[in-house]
Scaffold this active site. Structure first.
Site, PDB file in Angstrom:
ATOM      1  N   VAL A  83      95.244  40.174  55.616  1.00 23.46           N
ATOM      2  CA  VAL A  83      95.888  38.886  55.870  1.00 23.46           C
ATOM      3  C   VAL A  83      96.832  39.092  57.054  1.00 23.46           C
ATOM      4  O   VAL A  83      97.559  40.090  57.109  1.00 23.46           O
ATOM      5  CB  VAL A  83      96.667  38.384  54.633  1.00 23.46           C
ATOM      6  CG1 VAL A  83      97.437  37.111  54.950  1.00 23.46           C
ATOM      7  CG2 VAL A  83      95.725  38.169  53.457  1.00 23.46           C
ATOM      8  N   ARG A  89     102.337  37.907  51.754  1.00 22.94           N
ATOM      9  CA  ARG A  89     103.275  37.594  50.658  1.00 22.94           C
ATOM     10  C   ARG A  89     103.369  36.097  50.386  1.00 22.94           C
ATOM     11  O   ARG A  89     104.411  35.577  49.997  1.00 22.94           O
ATOM     12  CB  ARG A  89     104.642  38.194  50.922  1.00 22.94           C
ATOM     13  CG  ARG A  89     104.587  39.701  51.067  1.00 22.94           C
ATOM     14  CD  ARG A  89     105.904  40.327  50.723  1.00 22.94           C
ATOM     15  NE  ARG A  89     105.829  41.773  50.736  1.00 22.94           N
ATOM     16  CZ  ARG A  89     105.400  42.531  49.731  1.00 22.94           C
ATOM     17  NH1 ARG A  89     104.974  41.985  48.623  1.00 22.94           N
ATOM     18  NH2 ARG A  89     105.390  43.831  49.836  1.00 22.94           N
ATOM     19  N   GLU A 115      88.798  51.357  48.113  1.00 26.64           N
ATOM     20  CA  GLU A 115      89.610  52.466  48.592  1.00 26.64           C
ATOM     21  C   GLU A 115      90.709  51.895  49.479  1.00 26.64           C
ATOM     22  O   GLU A 115      90.503  50.893  50.142  1.00 26.64           O
ATOM     23  CB  GLU A 115      88.796  53.464  49.432  1.00 26.64           C
ATOM     24  CG  GLU A 115      87.693  54.175  48.679  1.00 26.64           C
ATOM     25  CD  GLU A 115      86.414  53.355  48.594  1.00 26.64           C
ATOM     26  OE1 GLU A 115      85.705  53.492  47.584  1.00 26.64           O
ATOM     27  OE2 GLU A 115      86.132  52.567  49.524  1.00 26.64           O
ATOM     28  N   TYR A 127      97.095  45.751  44.070  1.00 24.80           N
ATOM     29  CA  TYR A 127      95.904  45.929  43.226  1.00 24.80           C
ATOM     30  C   TYR A 127      96.277  46.290  41.793  1.00 24.80           C
ATOM     31  O   TYR A 127      95.618  45.846  40.849  1.00 24.80           O
ATOM     32  CB  TYR A 127      94.958  46.961  43.841  1.00 24.80           C
ATOM     33  CG  TYR A 127      94.306  46.452  45.100  1.00 24.80           C
ATOM     34  CD1 TYR A 127      93.468  45.349  45.073  1.00 24.80           C
ATOM     35  CD2 TYR A 127      94.548  47.057  46.324  1.00 24.80           C
ATOM     36  CE1 TYR A 127      92.875  44.862  46.229  1.00 24.80           C
ATOM     37  CE2 TYR A 127      93.959  46.580  47.492  1.00 24.80           C
ATOM     38  CZ  TYR A 127      93.132  45.478  47.431  1.00 24.80           C
ATOM     39  OH  TYR A 127      92.555  44.999  48.575  1.00 24.80           O
TER      40      TYR A 127
END
Length: 170
Positions: A83, A89, A115, A127
């Site tokens: 992004v 955020r 990864e 994640y």
């Protein structure tokens, strides 16, 4: 550049015309310091691949983010996601990831793999917040210089074939 509100963002499948913007974002935001592997021609190949979903997040005509995931019978692999700083955020990456998770689940995929650079603590936390688990660390994975963290999200037990949906009986 002003920051972007996630509600102003539209998610859609990438087209060939998005390859240049995606490749440049990959070079600048993901591959920085490693060399440029995901050039426009490679991105066009991923966009054209029927087993790969290439998703873009747009603010009007501008690509603010992208995610590329390859699908197999049991496993999906999140190949790339980024992004632009002005959109970070703001929930854009979360929306793209949730869209891909839902797509993988609908397709009957058992797990999603990815990864990331071990030094990328923000991505690791992102994640983890989405219930991905770290499986191992691979020293020298990135050009023999940087350690990778491999992560997985289990959607269903592997080898268990999901039952097809049927309408309720009356």
């Amino acid at each position: 550049m002003a920051s972007v509100n996630s509600q102003d963002i539209t998610l859609q499948l990438a087209g060939r015309g998005d390859a240049q913007a995606i490749a440049a974002m990959s070079r600048d935001l993901i591959e920085c310091g490693l060399g440029w592997e995901y050039r426009p021609e490679r991105i066009r190949g991923l966009i054209a691949d029927r087993d790969t979903v290439s998703l873009v997040a747009r603010d009007g005509d501008r690509v603010m983010g992208f995610a590329i995931m390859s699908f197999g019978d049991e496993r999906a692999h999140l190949v790339l996601m980024a992004v632009r700083p002005a959109g970070q955020r703001r929930g854009i990456a979360r929306r793209m990831t949730q869209w891909l998770i839902e797509s993988a689940s609908t397709a009957g995929v058992a797990s999603i793999h990815l990864e990331l650079r071990a030094q990328n603590e923000g991505a690791h936390a992102f994640y983890r917040a989405l219930d991905f688990d770290e499986t191992l660390r691979l020293p020298g994975y990135y050009r023999g210089r940087e350690t990778a963290v491999r992560m997985i999200l289990v959607l269903r037990p592997p080898g268990v074939v999901p039952q097809p949906w049927r309408p309720p009986s009356r």
